[in-house]
Design an enzyme around this catalytic site. Sequence first.
Site, PDB file in Angstrom:
ATOM      1  N   SER A  93      37.806  26.244   6.410  1.00 14.11           N
ATOM      2  CA  SER A  93      38.827  26.815   5.528  1.00 14.11           C
ATOM      3  C   SER A  93      40.102  25.984   5.589  1.00 14.11           C
ATOM      4  O   SER A  93      40.735  25.871   6.645  1.00 14.11           O
ATOM      5  CB  SER A  93      39.110  28.263   5.941  1.00 14.11           C
ATOM      6  OG  SER A  93      40.408  28.638   5.561  1.00 14.11           O
ATOM      7  N   GLU A 111      39.168  23.083  -5.108  1.00 11.60           N
ATOM      8  CA  GLU A 111      40.245  23.501  -6.020  1.00 11.60           C
ATOM      9  C   GLU A 111      40.879  22.283  -6.693  1.00 11.60           C
ATOM     10  O   GLU A 111      41.108  22.280  -7.910  1.00 11.60           O
ATOM     11  CB  GLU A 111      41.317  24.286  -5.243  1.00 11.60           C
ATOM     12  CG  GLU A 111      42.453  24.722  -6.146  1.00 11.60           C
ATOM     13  CD  GLU A 111      43.644  25.277  -5.390  1.00 11.60           C
ATOM     14  OE1 GLU A 111      43.463  25.860  -4.309  1.00 11.60           O
ATOM     15  OE2 GLU A 111      44.764  25.109  -5.893  1.00 11.60           O
TER      16      GLU A 111
END
Length: 277
Positions: free
Chosen positions: A217, A125
């Site tokens: 994650s 991201e």
Amino acid sequence: MKVKVAKEAGYCYGVERALKLAQEAVGKLPEPICTLGPIIHNPQVVDWLKGKGIVSVDSLNQIDKGTIIIRSHGVDPKVKIEAKKKGLEIIDATCPFVKKAQHCARKLIEEGYNLVIVGERNHPEVIGIFAYAGGKAVVVENVKDIKQLSNFKKVGIVVQTTQPIENLKKVINALIPKTEEIKIFNTICDATVKRQIAARNLAQDADLMLVVGGKNSANTSRLTQICAEVNPKTYHIETASEIKKEWFKGVNFVGITAGASTPNWIIDNVAKVVKKL
Ligand code: F3S
């Protein structure tokens, strides 16, 4: 044994949307259907999608036809241009909150601010946001990174959507003496904030805290960190198979939370196994 799942846990809006878009493509859009990188940071879900014919590729070099799915983390805009050139069908599942961060970054550059992106340097991201800003940005992970920066006339800030608000506050405080003007876009997403608050509250009350989600994650790891700060008996597991009986000696109340990429069936199974102990 009392078991409670945090009020806000598991799939967030962006992940649900990405998975829905991916599943809708099957049978409708040209094959092969590939995701650029694992669609979410959860190996069990990635395997499940594989069974439906949606596979993960690491780069566009591995696909010459069919459909490419851009995951919720977003990508460098050049990737979309490249995919178009190759004649691929594109499904852009970039989360709208991530899109907002990308656009804010670009806007700050256009307005002449020195851009600071608060987030993990190597997270996809952040790499995408950096690319949207044309590479004209400094990525800072925490307040320690600020010490190495020189002074700026004006600083613009955007934040990786899954960052803890406390980290953003510390970074802002450290930047104040280094600049005359700061413009902040708080691009931390609502789902992250709610999950982190609910996890911390539950971890404070519980004797033991289980955080369920992919080891890869970022948002699950952050939940683990937050819970561990208030409850040293915090364990990060991917599935119920990692649960160890000896953790539960003297434990009466178990709290469970899960990252934004953890499906309900994995959370439910963890709760079921703990209840049986
Ligand atoms: Fe989007 Fe926030 Fe989820 S940025 S992917 S809704 S954690």
